[in-house]
Scaffold this motif. Structure first.
Motif, PDB file in Angstrom:
ATOM      1  N   VAL A 398      -8.741   4.280  -1.679  1.00 28.52           N
ATOM      2  CA  VAL A 398      -8.906   3.077  -2.491  1.00 28.52           C
ATOM      3  C   VAL A 398      -7.563   2.406  -2.756  1.00 28.52           C
ATOM      4  N   LEU A 399      -6.543   3.177  -3.084  1.00 23.68           N
ATOM      5  CA  LEU A 399      -5.235   2.579  -3.358  1.00 23.68           C
ATOM      6  C   LEU A 399      -4.617   1.989  -2.092  1.00 23.68           C
ATOM      7  N   ASP A 400      -4.868   2.585  -0.941  1.00 20.50           N
ATOM      8  CA  ASP A 400      -4.426   1.983   0.318  1.00 20.50           C
ATOM      9  C   ASP A 400      -5.084   0.615   0.521  1.00 20.50           C
ATOM     10  N   ALA A 401      -6.383   0.537   0.203  1.00 23.68           N
ATOM     11  CA  ALA A 401      -7.101  -0.737   0.338  1.00 23.68           C
ATOM     12  C   ALA A 401      -6.547  -1.768  -0.630  1.00 23.68           C
ATOM     13  N   MET A 402      -6.218  -1.365  -1.833  1.00 24.31           N
ATOM     14  CA  MET A 402      -5.648  -2.296  -2.812  1.00 24.31           C
ATOM     15  C   MET A 402      -4.314  -2.843  -2.351  1.00 24.31           C
ATOM     16  N   ARG A 403      -3.499  -1.975  -1.788  1.00 24.43           N
ATOM     17  CA  ARG A 403      -2.204  -2.424  -1.281  1.00 24.43           C
ATOM     18  C   ARG A 403      -2.394  -3.416  -0.134  1.00 24.43           C
ATOM     19  N   SER A 404      -3.384  -3.172   0.716  1.00 25.19           N
ATOM     20  CA  SER A 404      -3.645  -4.084   1.833  1.00 25.19           C
ATOM     21  C   SER A 404      -4.144  -5.436   1.338  1.00 25.19           C
ATOM     22  N   ASP A 405      -4.958  -5.447   0.285  1.00 22.55           N
ATOM     23  CA  ASP A 405      -5.512  -6.695  -0.238  1.00 22.55           C
ATOM     24  C   ASP A 405      -4.503  -7.524  -1.015  1.00 22.55           C
ATOM     25  N   THR A 406      -3.571  -6.876  -1.708  1.00 20.31           N
ATOM     26  CA  THR A 406      -2.708  -7.602  -2.644  1.00 20.31           C
ATOM     27  C   THR A 406      -1.229  -7.567  -2.297  1.00 20.31           C
ATOM     28  N   GLY A 407      -0.806  -6.606  -1.492  1.00 25.53           N
ATOM     29  CA  GLY A 407       0.622  -6.428  -1.253  1.00 25.53           C
ATOM     30  C   GLY A 407       1.327  -5.752  -2.409  1.00 25.53           C
ATOM     31  N   MET A 408       0.609  -5.445  -3.486  1.00 22.42           N
ATOM     32  CA  MET A 408       1.217  -4.806  -4.654  1.00 22.42           C
ATOM     33  C   MET A 408       1.420  -3.321  -4.387  1.00 22.42           C
ATOM     34  N   ARG A 409       2.561  -2.818  -4.776  1.00 17.82           N
ATOM     35  CA  ARG A 409       2.846  -1.398  -4.632  1.00 17.82           C
ATOM     36  C   ARG A 409       3.026  -0.788  -6.019  1.00 17.82           C
ATOM     37  N   LEU A 410       2.243   0.192  -6.311  1.00 15.60           N
ATOM     38  CA  LEU A 410       2.328   0.836  -7.613  1.00 15.60           C
ATOM     39  C   LEU A 410       3.600   1.661  -7.737  1.00 15.60           C
ATOM     40  N   ARG A 411       4.119   1.720  -8.946  1.00 19.35           N
ATOM     41  CA  ARG A 411       5.230   2.624  -9.238  1.00 19.35           C
ATOM     42  C   ARG A 411       4.715   3.978  -9.692  1.00 19.35           C
TER      43      ARG A 411
END
Length: 506
Positions: A398-411
């Motif tokens: 899920v977090l990989d998909a979020m990064r692909s959709d938004t370009g946001m990288r969590l800290r």
């Protein structure tokens, strides 16, 4: 806004998939007392999951009384009440009698699989995604309402005459708290409405065209209100007489709010029966191209909505329960930590817990639970470890998909829910993510989100910064594995998932 009452406490009602809780919270953000009662799970057929709405309402009254009694408070000492609830689960009831016409159909239920396929037509699951942010799936509420109208004698005719009400559990509770038959108000909040497949994300109003195509009369539906604002007052004969209900949020949005993830780019994961990763995306909804749900995170009265991307995972904690209840390899859910910790790894075993199909990011109702990689070497310790890794690896997807959709990288990833008490699991999660995983000091984040929303609306807490000040780190787990290790585990997981697909369930 001030209620003028003795505003020393806020009551949060947390109605979840397996139990109902009430928490009394003081203005320092501390939990004073809690009360909790489980309710029965009904499984009338394979894939069907139901709850008794009357039992849930009775349990709600019970836990309110117990929590206030333990705190030595009367309802008049409350500044406000906040409600948070299991989402997508639907109740249809008779407005005149207040009685449900059918047991509540739970978010996990898969009986509408054929109906969803039929309604999707050539567009399939994406038919309404652009307007609603949701896939047409067994997960969302509208097909469940349609099923009740199609299968309960006289229900459709009664609905078209305006005699029936439909809603998610929050609206059922608000209706009853404000008086029920003859008195109750039929209202929901924007976060719960955004999970029905019937609300336009841009306007935050019911979409009459979609409702018509899905066969749900709009007269059945509650009024949509901002999450943080007035919903009504407790009826004089009810458990919270005169107390204002000032906050309503779906449980996962409440957890995001309780974790004080108020800024775009901040995320949380709640490990409950399933797991739900929410990423705050700010003032604009982000359309997902990688199997995520676009949803409303929260809305304050007088403000524009705040949106989120969500990855909904059907089974995580429920897999541990399955090890306990169905296989009998542990006596208590908490025993999984010791058993899984007795081995260094999963022994090559992977469990794909597709008991209700696979949700995000796959959305495959044809998937079924699968265990792969078994050898004579594997034993119950490896199964326990594989269960924890299944929760961690689904979160990674899920977090990989979020990064692909938004370009946001969590800290870092803030976590809560029942499995977040398991230190071994959070170390496994950090290793698989390659990110710090942070558990708050107060893990009651879902209920706290409801309390914060209600208190913020009444002025018990003046602003979001004050709420942030209540959040404190409880424990931080740092990754110890390298990227090569992570790539190997992800590759094996993808192979395991591929073997769970294309089952008919026959």
């Amino acid at each position: 806004m001030s209620t003028g009452a003795a505003e020393g406490h806020v009551l949060a009602i947390d109605q979840g998939t397996t139990s109902t809780r009430a928490l009394v919270v003081d203005l320092g953000g501390r939990v004073v007392t809690t009360a909790q009662v489980e309710h029965r799970q009904h499984f009338p057929r394979p894939g069907w999951v139901e709850h008794d709405p009357d039992e849930i309402w009775a349990n709600t009254r019970q836990v309110i009384a117990e929590a206030l009694g333990a705190a030595g408070l009367v309802p008049g000492a409350l500044a406000a009440v906040g409600v948070t609830n299991q989402r997508e689960t639907v109740v249809v009831w008779d407005r005149r009698t207040g009685r449900p016409v059918h047991r509540a159909i739970v978010w996990q239920d898969t009986r509408t699989e054929d109906l969803c396929r039929e309604l999707g037509g050539p567009d399939g699951a994406d038919r309404y995604r652009k307007r609603t942010g949701l896939p047409l799936s067994t997960y969302v509420s509208a097909p469940k309402i349609r099923w009740i109208l199609d299968h309960v004698g006289g229900a459709r005719a009664a609905a078209e005459r305006g005699e029936l009400a439909a809603g998610t559990i929050d609206s059922w509770l608000v209706w009853n708290l404000t008086g029920g038959a003859g008195h109750g108000v039929h209202r929901t909040d924007v976060t719960n409405a955004s999970r029905t497949l019937l609300m336009d994300l841009a306007t935050t109003r019911w979409d009459a065209a979609i409702a018509g195509e899905l066969g749900v009369p709009t007269a059945m539906l509650p009024e949509i209100r901002p999450s943080i604002g007035a919903f009504g007052r407790g009826h004089r004969d009810g458990p919270i007489p005169g107390v204002p209900i000032m906050g309503v949020l779906g449980d996962q949005q409440a957890a995001l709010f309780g974790q004080t993830r108020f800024a775009a780019g901040e995320a949380k994961n709640t490990y409950g029966t399933g797991s739900f990763v929410l990423l705050n995306t700010g003032a604009e909804p982000v359309a997902s191209e990688h199997g995520l749900i676009t949803t409303v995170a929260y809305q304050r009265s007088g403000h524009a909505p705040v949106y989120a991307l969500e990855g909904s995972i059907a089974v995580t904690g429920a897999l541990v329960q399955w090890l306990r209840d169905n296989l009998g390899i542990i006596e208590r859910a908490a025993d999984v930590e010791e058993l899984a910790g007795a081995v260094e790894d999963n022994g090559g075993v992977y469990i794909v817990p597709a008991f209700s199909g696979l949700f995000a990011p796959h959305w495959r109702p044809d998937a079924r639970g699968t265990i792969v990689g078994l050898t004579r070497y594997a034993d119950r310790r490896h199964l326990a470890r594989a269960a924890l890794e299944a929760a961690a690896l689904q979160t990674c997807e899920v977090l990989d998909a979020m990064r692909s959709d938004t370009g946001m990288r969590l800290r870092e990833l803030q976590v809560d829910g029942g499995m977040a008490a398991n230190d071994l699991f959070l170390r496994i999660q950090a290793d698989h993510l390659g990110l710090p995983v942070v558990r708050p000091e107060n893990v009651e984040t879902t209920a706290m989100g409801a309390a914060y929303a209600a208190g913020l609306a009444t002025g018990a807490w003046p602003d979001l910064d004050t709420l942030r000040g209540h959040w404190r780190t409880g424990a931080r787990f740092l990754p110890e594995k390298d990227e090569r290790w992570r790539r190997g585990r992800r590759r094996a997981w993808r192979e395991a998932v591929s073997r769970s697909l294309n089952w008919t369930g026959e």
